[in-house]
Design a protein around this motif. Structure first.
Motif, PDB file in Angstrom:
ATOM      1  N   ASP A   1      -3.567  -4.052  -4.548  1.00  0.00           N
ATOM      2  CA  ASP A   1      -2.294  -4.020  -5.269  1.00  0.00           C
ATOM      3  C   ASP A   1      -2.461  -4.667  -6.642  1.00  0.00           C
ATOM      4  O   ASP A   1      -3.098  -5.721  -6.765  1.00  0.00           O
ATOM      5  CB  ASP A   1      -1.196  -4.762  -4.499  1.00  0.00           C
ATOM      6  CG  ASP A   1      -0.702  -3.997  -3.275  1.00  0.00           C
ATOM      7  OD1 ASP A   1      -1.041  -2.806  -3.131  1.00  0.00           O
ATOM      8  OD2 ASP A   1       0.028  -4.614  -2.474  1.00  0.00           O
TER       9      ASP A   1
ATOM     10  N   TYR B   1       1.517  -8.618  -0.312  1.00  0.00           N
ATOM     11  CA  TYR B   1       0.745  -7.627  -1.058  1.00  0.00           C
ATOM     12  C   TYR B   1      -0.549  -7.328  -0.321  1.00  0.00           C
ATOM     13  O   TYR B   1      -1.106  -8.170   0.379  1.00  0.00           O
ATOM     14  CB  TYR B   1       0.461  -8.115  -2.480  1.00  0.00           C
ATOM     15  CG  TYR B   1       1.729  -8.228  -3.307  1.00  0.00           C
ATOM     16  CD1 TYR B   1       2.461  -7.099  -3.635  1.00  0.00           C
ATOM     17  CD2 TYR B   1       2.198  -9.463  -3.722  1.00  0.00           C
ATOM     18  CE1 TYR B   1       3.630  -7.199  -4.368  1.00  0.00           C
ATOM     19  CE2 TYR B   1       3.361  -9.571  -4.465  1.00  0.00           C
ATOM     20  CZ  TYR B   1       4.076  -8.434  -4.784  1.00  0.00           C
ATOM     21  OH  TYR B   1       5.228  -8.534  -5.504  1.00  0.00           O
TER      22      TYR B   1
ATOM     23  N   ALA C   1       7.217  -3.176  -4.428  1.00  0.00           N
ATOM     24  CA  ALA C   1       5.834  -2.729  -4.530  1.00  0.00           C
ATOM     25  C   ALA C   1       5.645  -1.383  -3.838  1.00  0.00           C
ATOM     26  O   ALA C   1       4.940  -0.509  -4.335  1.00  0.00           O
ATOM     27  CB  ALA C   1       4.890  -3.773  -3.938  1.00  0.00           C
TER      28      ALA C   1
ATOM     29  N   ALA D   1       4.513   2.085  -5.656  1.00  0.00           N
ATOM     30  CA  ALA D   1       3.387   2.892  -5.190  1.00  0.00           C
ATOM     31  C   ALA D   1       3.821   4.337  -4.951  1.00  0.00           C
ATOM     32  O   ALA D   1       3.131   5.266  -5.341  1.00  0.00           O
ATOM     33  CB  ALA D   1       2.790   2.295  -3.922  1.00  0.00           C
TER      34      ALA D   1
END
Length: 175
Positions: free
Chosen positions: A108, A104, A10, A14
């Motif tokens: 997200d 998370y 993640a 990003a």
């Protein structure tokens, strides 16, 4: 894949998405804060992410508003910039099991998704194509993306394909 790997994926996503830019040349206009942004196509009103979410959540009741992205809290620093989104919201989806969301952060895409509205279809498509190129072949980074005119709906990969189809059907009815 363990949760730490998902969290790392993640973060990488990003970072990669922050670097998004397009080379599409379109006219610009000034926003109220004086920043330039691409002008909408002639005769076409640009939608707003909050309005798009209202229509979407009416069709997908498990979707709940997560937050409204502003210039001050936008982690990508795209809001209002040339060729980038002019409004954005994030949402959660109650069908995603809580044990799959550890690590998370609020906002997200994995928690539900987001809606990004662009000044024109070309800029929305450029963002869609960029996300697809970055995540291609990387299952931990993939997501469901639905493009409807100037609106890009990004949906969590943690939903089943059948669940994600609810968003696809709803997106088809957006202006």
């Amino acid at each position: 894949m363990n949760r730490a790997t998902h969290a790392a994926a993640a973060v990488i996503t990003a970072a990669l998405l922050v670097g998004c830019s397009t080379s599409t040349s379109t006219p610009t206009a000034a926003t109220p804060n004086g920043q330039a942004t691409a002008a909408p196509a002639p005769g076409k009103a640009t939608a707003d992410a909050t309005g798009a979410f209202a229509a979407l959540s009416a069709a997908v009741p498990s979707a709940k508003l997560g937050g409204t992205v502003t210039a001050e809290n936008d982690p990508n620093h795209f809001l209002g910039r040339p060729h980038q989104y002019t409004s954005k919201i994030t949402f959660t989806d109650g069908r995603i099991p809580a044990d799959q969301t550890e690590g998370y952060q609020p906002g997200d895409v994995e928690l539900g998704g987001s809606i990004e509205v662009f000044p024109n279809e070309a800029d929305a498509k450029a963002r869609h194509d960029y996300i697809q190129a970055v995540t291609k072949g990387m299952p931990a980074l993939t997501e469901y993306d639905y493009l409807q005119g100037e609106t890009l709906i990004r949906v969590s990969r943690l939903l089943t394909p059948a669940q994600a189809t609810d968003y696809e059907k709803a997106a088809a009815h957006l202006p």
